[in-house]
Design a protein around this motif. Structure first.
Motif, mmCIF file in Angstrom:
data_model
loop_
_atom_site.group_PDB
_atom_site.id
_atom_site.type_symbol
_atom_site.label_atom_id
_atom_site.label_comp_id
_atom_site.label_asym_id
_atom_site.label_seq_id
_atom_site.Cartn_x
_atom_site.Cartn_y
_atom_site.Cartn_z
ATOM 1 N N SER A 1 0.833 -1.198 0.000
ATOM 2 C CA SER A 1 0.000 0.000 0.000
ATOM 3 C C SER A 1 0.870 1.251 0.000
ATOM 4 O O SER A 1 1.936 1.284 0.609
ATOM 5 C CB SER A 1 -0.882 0.011 1.252
ATOM 6 N N ASN A 2 0.382 2.302 -0.655
ATOM 7 C CA ASN A 2 1.100 3.577 -0.615
ATOM 8 C C ASN A 2 0.637 4.434 0.565
ATOM 9 O O ASN A 2 1.003 5.581 0.683
ATOM 10 C CB ASN A 2 0.938 4.329 -1.937
ATOM 11 N N ARG A 3 -0.159 3.846 1.465
ATOM 12 C CA ARG A 3 -0.672 4.565 2.641
ATOM 13 C C ARG A 3 0.009 4.101 3.929
ATOM 14 O O ARG A 3 -0.484 4.342 5.017
ATOM 15 C CB ARG A 3 -2.182 4.336 2.762
ATOM 16 N N SER A 4 1.158 3.463 3.827
ATOM 17 C CA SER A 4 1.779 2.783 4.976
ATOM 18 C C SER A 4 2.648 3.676 5.854
ATOM 19 O O SER A 4 3.149 3.216 6.875
ATOM 20 C CB SER A 4 2.632 1.628 4.474
ATOM 21 N N GLN A 5 2.887 4.903 5.446
ATOM 22 C CA GLN A 5 3.728 5.832 6.202
ATOM 23 C C GLN A 5 5.112 5.251 6.507
ATOM 24 O O GLN A 5 5.701 5.499 7.545
ATOM 25 C CB GLN A 5 3.019 6.266 7.482
ATOM 26 N N GLY A 6 5.619 4.438 5.573
ATOM 27 C CA GLY A 6 6.972 3.903 5.701
ATOM 28 C C GLY A 6 7.073 2.559 6.406
ATOM 29 O O GLY A 6 8.167 2.008 6.513
ATOM 30 N N TYR A 7 5.966 2.014 6.880
ATOM 31 C CA TYR A 7 5.986 0.695 7.515
ATOM 32 C C TYR A 7 5.963 -0.349 6.410
ATOM 33 O O TYR A 7 5.068 -0.386 5.579
ATOM 34 C CB TYR A 7 4.819 0.540 8.495
ATOM 35 N N GLU A 8 6.988 -1.195 6.394
ATOM 36 C CA GLU A 8 7.227 -2.073 5.252
ATOM 37 C C GLU A 8 6.718 -3.499 5.412
ATOM 38 O O GLU A 8 6.495 -4.183 4.418
ATOM 39 C CB GLU A 8 8.728 -2.146 4.970
ATOM 40 N N ILE A 9 6.600 -3.969 6.647
ATOM 41 C CA ILE A 9 6.178 -5.353 6.879
ATOM 42 C C ILE A 9 5.039 -5.357 7.886
ATOM 43 O O ILE A 9 5.078 -4.634 8.889
ATOM 44 C CB ILE A 9 7.358 -6.223 7.376
#
Length: 98
Positions: A46-54
């Motif tokens: 998602s491009n809404r993750s605010q940098g959270y990758e996993i």
């Protein structure tokens, strides 16, 4: 039942291979820690993750199982590995399923 959700953010130096190894190790916890009913982990798309990758979800039988999970040696090995590979931040949410 209890749902445990974790979102993980890494440093830019953390490699894809290290993240894949994290997922491999984490999924093995289902067979190592009593009380885990299901465990899923994967890469965010998602491009809404605010940098959270996993993202990680763990479903437990009850709160007692969740409370035993945190200090369990197999889980602590994952925590140590996360720190080693450059975890910068995490968000954790626990809730009862209805």
């Amino acid at each position: 039942m209890v749902e445990h959700i974790v979102l993980i953010k890494f440093s830019p130096e953390t490699t894809k291979e290290q993240k894949e190894e994290l997922i491999r190790r984490t999924l093995l916890l289902k067979n190592m820690i009593p009380g885990i009913l299901d465990i899923q982990q994967g890469f965010n798309f998602s491009n809404r993750s605010q940098g959270y990758e996993i993202g990680l979800t763990v479903r437990f039988e009850d709160i007692a199982s969740l409370e035993k999970y945190g200090p369990h040696p197999a889980h602590q090995e994952i925590v140590t590995y996360l720190k080693k590979i450059g975890m910068e931040d995490s968000i954790i949410v626990d809730f009862h399923l209805h």
